[in-house]
Design a protein around this motif. Structure first.
Motif, PDB file in Angstrom:
ATOM      1  N   GLN A  32       0.817  -1.207   0.000  1.00  0.00           N
ATOM      2  CA  GLN A  32       0.000   0.000   0.000  1.00  0.00           C
ATOM      3  C   GLN A  32       0.855   1.262   0.000  1.00  0.00           C
ATOM      4  N   TRP A  33       2.037   1.188   0.601  1.00  0.00           N
ATOM      5  CA  TRP A  33       2.946   2.327   0.613  1.00  0.00           C
ATOM      6  C   TRP A  33       3.760   2.400  -0.676  1.00  0.00           C
ATOM      7  N   VAL A  34       4.175   1.226  -1.167  1.00  0.00           N
ATOM      8  CA  VAL A  34       4.943   1.193  -2.415  1.00  0.00           C
ATOM      9  C   VAL A  34       4.085   1.684  -3.583  1.00  0.00           C
ATOM     10  N   SER A  35       2.785   1.437  -3.500  1.00  0.00           N
ATOM     11  CA  SER A  35       1.895   1.835  -4.596  1.00  0.00           C
ATOM     12  C   SER A  35       1.823   3.351  -4.755  1.00  0.00           C
ATOM     13  N   ILE A  36       2.096   4.096  -3.681  1.00  0.00           N
ATOM     14  CA  ILE A  36       1.994   5.558  -3.747  1.00  0.00           C
ATOM     15  C   ILE A  36       3.026   6.155  -4.708  1.00  0.00           C
ATOM     16  N   PRO A  37       4.342   5.871  -4.529  1.00  0.00           N
ATOM     17  CA  PRO A  37       5.299   6.445  -5.498  1.00  0.00           C
ATOM     18  C   PRO A  37       5.100   5.926  -6.912  1.00  0.00           C
ATOM     19  N   PHE A  38       4.718   4.646  -7.053  1.00  0.00           N
ATOM     20  CA  PHE A  38       4.505   4.112  -8.396  1.00  0.00           C
ATOM     21  C   PHE A  38       3.289   4.764  -9.056  1.00  0.00           C
ATOM     22  N   SER A  39       2.237   5.013  -8.286  1.00  0.00           N
ATOM     23  CA  SER A  39       1.062   5.698  -8.841  1.00  0.00           C
ATOM     24  C   SER A  39       1.430   7.115  -9.281  1.00  0.00           C
ATOM     25  N   LEU A  40       2.247   7.793  -8.472  1.00  0.00           N
ATOM     26  CA  LEU A  40       2.685   9.138  -8.823  1.00  0.00           C
ATOM     27  C   LEU A  40       3.540   9.127 -10.091  1.00  0.00           C
ATOM     28  N   VAL A  41       4.424   8.135 -10.200  1.00  0.00           N
ATOM     29  CA  VAL A  41       5.279   8.034 -11.381  1.00  0.00           C
ATOM     30  C   VAL A  41       4.437   7.838 -12.633  1.00  0.00           C
ATOM     31  N   TYR A  42       3.472   6.908 -12.569  1.00  0.00           N
ATOM     32  CA  TYR A  42       2.620   6.670 -13.740  1.00  0.00           C
ATOM     33  C   TYR A  42       1.786   7.899 -14.070  1.00  0.00           C
ATOM     34  N   ALA A  43       1.298   8.591 -13.044  1.00  0.00           N
ATOM     35  CA  ALA A  43       0.531   9.817 -13.295  1.00  0.00           C
ATOM     36  C   ALA A  43       1.403  10.866 -13.983  1.00  0.00           C
ATOM     37  N   VAL A  85       1.219  -0.341 -16.842  1.00  0.00           N
ATOM     38  CA  VAL A  85       0.571   0.201 -15.642  1.00  0.00           C
ATOM     39  C   VAL A  85      -0.424  -0.781 -15.027  1.00  0.00           C
ATOM     40  N   HIS A  86      -1.151  -1.549 -15.857  1.00  0.00           N
ATOM     41  CA  HIS A  86      -2.210  -2.396 -15.321  1.00  0.00           C
ATOM     42  C   HIS A  86      -1.681  -3.560 -14.488  1.00  0.00           C
ATOM     43  N   THR A  87      -0.512  -4.109 -14.855  1.00  0.00           N
ATOM     44  CA  THR A  87       0.015  -5.228 -14.067  1.00  0.00           C
ATOM     45  C   THR A  87       0.796  -4.744 -12.846  1.00  0.00           C
ATOM     46  N   VAL A  88       1.585  -3.669 -13.003  1.00  0.00           N
ATOM     47  CA  VAL A  88       2.376  -3.167 -11.869  1.00  0.00           C
ATOM     48  C   VAL A  88       1.458  -2.678 -10.752  1.00  0.00           C
ATOM     49  N   LEU A  89       0.531  -1.792 -11.087  1.00  0.00           N
ATOM     50  CA  LEU A  89      -0.379  -1.288 -10.064  1.00  0.00           C
ATOM     51  C   LEU A  89      -1.394  -2.352  -9.655  1.00  0.00           C
ATOM     52  N   GLY A  90      -1.709  -3.269 -10.563  1.00  0.00           N
ATOM     53  CA  GLY A  90      -2.610  -4.366 -10.215  1.00  0.00           C
ATOM     54  C   GLY A  90      -2.041  -5.244  -9.112  1.00  0.00           C
ATOM     55  N   ILE A  91      -0.736  -5.497  -9.162  1.00  0.00           N
ATOM     56  CA  ILE A  91      -0.072  -6.264  -8.109  1.00  0.00           C
ATOM     57  C   ILE A  91      -0.048  -5.475  -6.808  1.00  0.00           C
ATOM     58  N   VAL A 281      13.928  -6.807  -9.894  1.00  0.00           N
ATOM     59  CA  VAL A 281      12.611  -6.222 -10.144  1.00  0.00           C
ATOM     60  C   VAL A 281      12.708  -4.703 -10.242  1.00  0.00           C
ATOM     61  N   LEU A 282      13.444  -4.093  -9.335  1.00  0.00           N
ATOM     62  CA  LEU A 282      13.582  -2.635  -9.345  1.00  0.00           C
ATOM     63  C   LEU A 282      14.317  -2.157 -10.596  1.00  0.00           C
ATOM     64  N   MET A 283      15.360  -2.879 -11.009  1.00  0.00           N
ATOM     65  CA  MET A 283      16.078  -2.507 -12.227  1.00  0.00           C
ATOM     66  C   MET A 283      15.174  -2.628 -13.450  1.00  0.00           C
ATOM     67  N   GLY A 284      14.319  -3.669 -13.452  1.00  0.00           N
ATOM     68  CA  GLY A 284      13.375  -3.817 -14.553  1.00  0.00           C
ATOM     69  C   GLY A 284      12.401  -2.656 -14.628  1.00  0.00           C
ATOM     70  N   ASN A 285      11.918  -2.211 -13.476  1.00  0.00           N
ATOM     71  CA  ASN A 285      10.981  -1.079 -13.449  1.00  0.00           C
ATOM     72  C   ASN A 285      11.674   0.230 -13.824  1.00  0.00           C
ATOM     73  N   ILE A 286      12.934   0.386 -13.413  1.00  0.00           N
ATOM     74  CA  ILE A 286      13.687   1.577 -13.808  1.00  0.00           C
ATOM     75  C   ILE A 286      13.860   1.612 -15.328  1.00  0.00           C
ATOM     76  N   TYR A 287      14.191   0.459 -15.901  1.00  0.00           N
ATOM     77  CA  TYR A 287      14.363   0.359 -17.356  1.00  0.00           C
ATOM     78  C   TYR A 287      13.077   0.725 -18.093  1.00  0.00           C
ATOM     79  N   ILE A 288      11.930   0.324 -17.528  1.00  0.00           N
ATOM     80  CA  ILE A 288      10.650   0.578 -18.182  1.00  0.00           C
ATOM     81  C   ILE A 288      10.170   2.007 -17.971  1.00  0.00           C
ATOM     82  N   LEU A 289      10.339   2.541 -16.753  1.00  0.00           N
ATOM     83  CA  LEU A 289       9.679   3.788 -16.373  1.00  0.00           C
ATOM     84  C   LEU A 289      10.549   5.037 -16.441  1.00  0.00           C
TER      85      LEU A 289
END
Length: 319
Positions: A32-43, A85-91, A281-289
């Motif tokens: 629930q806390w990790v979702s906050i920065p990721f939601s902000l990044v996608y926004a 976005v749908h799978t990352v935030l979905g998880i 996992v974090l490196m993969g998300n950095i590469y994508i985002l």
């Protein structure tokens, strides 16, 4: 680790066309806390790239080759964000854990095709800077609207067609190993790791594709900037030299933002077997985002026309 244990217990209930998305190993209790920065990044990805596209579309002075290529880059970055976005935030929001084979293959196709497209657009933007600096008198005659449209079609065709054989082949592989993906989205190499079929075609084709596209593009960009630098150093006026180089700063930053994470992810996958799965996992998300997040910021700050248009637009909205 509770999530992994639940995933392992669920494998027996999966068929050959269902896969488990690992998510962020070790952070399951903090989703629930990790979702906050990721939601902000996608926004920020969606807002930043949409704003760049809106400014280029509505400002007649920006209807130039350089900004047409920038619009292609923004569209690519926007699509990359939407494809994951749908799978990352979905998880993170705990309403997605499993994904079907067809959905996984589709997501893998878009992620890898868009990566090739980003590289192609950056190469086209480098070509634009090369013509503008090394052959400025013929700039408008070389980069006509028709030529730019052809380049855009070539970029789209190159990216969408070259990746297709390897991705289509995934549909016909037999997946007999544990169906646990190591990321929060689907990647070609992740699916290969679970296959029991002959994967030599995919492995060889993927390597050849990386060498023939990403590596070749990087080399061509490097060679172009060597030629640009040679031309700039031949300009007598110091002010003109600085002005010419400043027009390349945004593009150089975009190239670094794209290629540095790729190099980092490759190093982690190749030499980081002992590292925590969370690092992968974090490196993969950095590469994508990272590129979709940073490119609008880079061009918004460094490109005067876009910066002024956004400032005036925000000012009018505020009043």
């Amino acid at each position: 680790m509770k999530c992994l244990s639940r995933s392992a217990m669920s494998i027996s209930n999966l068929n050959n066309s269902e896969f488990i998305l690992t998510g962020f190993v070790g952070l399951e209790g903090y989703y629930q806390w990790v979702s906050i920065p990721f939601s902000l990044v996608y926004a920020m990805v969606l807002l930043g790239n949409c704003m760049v596209l809106h400014v280029i579309r509505t400002e007649p002075s920006l209807h130039q080759p350089m900004f047409y290529f920038l619009a292609m880059l923004a569209l690519t970055d926007l699509s990359m964000g939407l494809s994951t976005v749908h799978t990352v935030l979905g998880i993170l929001w705990r309403f997605i854990q499993q994904v079907s084979l067809d959905s996984c293959i589709a997501q893998s196709y878009f992620i890898h095709a868009l990566s090739l497209m980003e590289s192609s657009v950056l190469l086209a933007m480098c070509f634009d800077r090369y013509i503008a600096i090394c052959n400025p008198l013929r700039y408008s005659s070389i980069l006509t609207d028709e030529k730019i449209m052809r380049i855009g079609i070539a970029v789209l065709g190159r990216s969408s067609l070259l990746i297709a054989p390897a991705i289509i082949r995934l549909k016909f592989l037999n997946y007999c190993r544990p169906h646990i993906l190591s990321h929060s989205f689907c990647l070609h190499q992740d699916l290969l790791r679970m296959a029991c079929s002959d994967i030599r075609f995919n492995s060889i084709y993927a390597l050849a594709l990386v060498i023939g596209t990403l590596l070749l593009d990087a080399v061509l960009i490097l060679v172009s900037y060597v030629m640009i630098l040679h031309t700039v150093l031949g300009i007598a006026s110091r002010e003109e030299r600085i002005k010419s180089l400043q027009t390349c700063v945004s593009h150089i930053c975009a190239v670094l933002v794209f290629y540095v994470p790729i190099i980092g992810l490759t190093v982690v996958h190749r030499f980081g077997k002992h590292l925590s799965p969370l690092v992968h996992v974090l490196m993969g998300n950095i590469y994508i985002l990272l590129p979709p997040l940073m490119n609008p910021i880079i061009y918004g700050i460094k490109t005067q026309q876009i910066r002024r248009r956004i400032q005036s637009w925000l000012y009018l909205k505020g009043t």
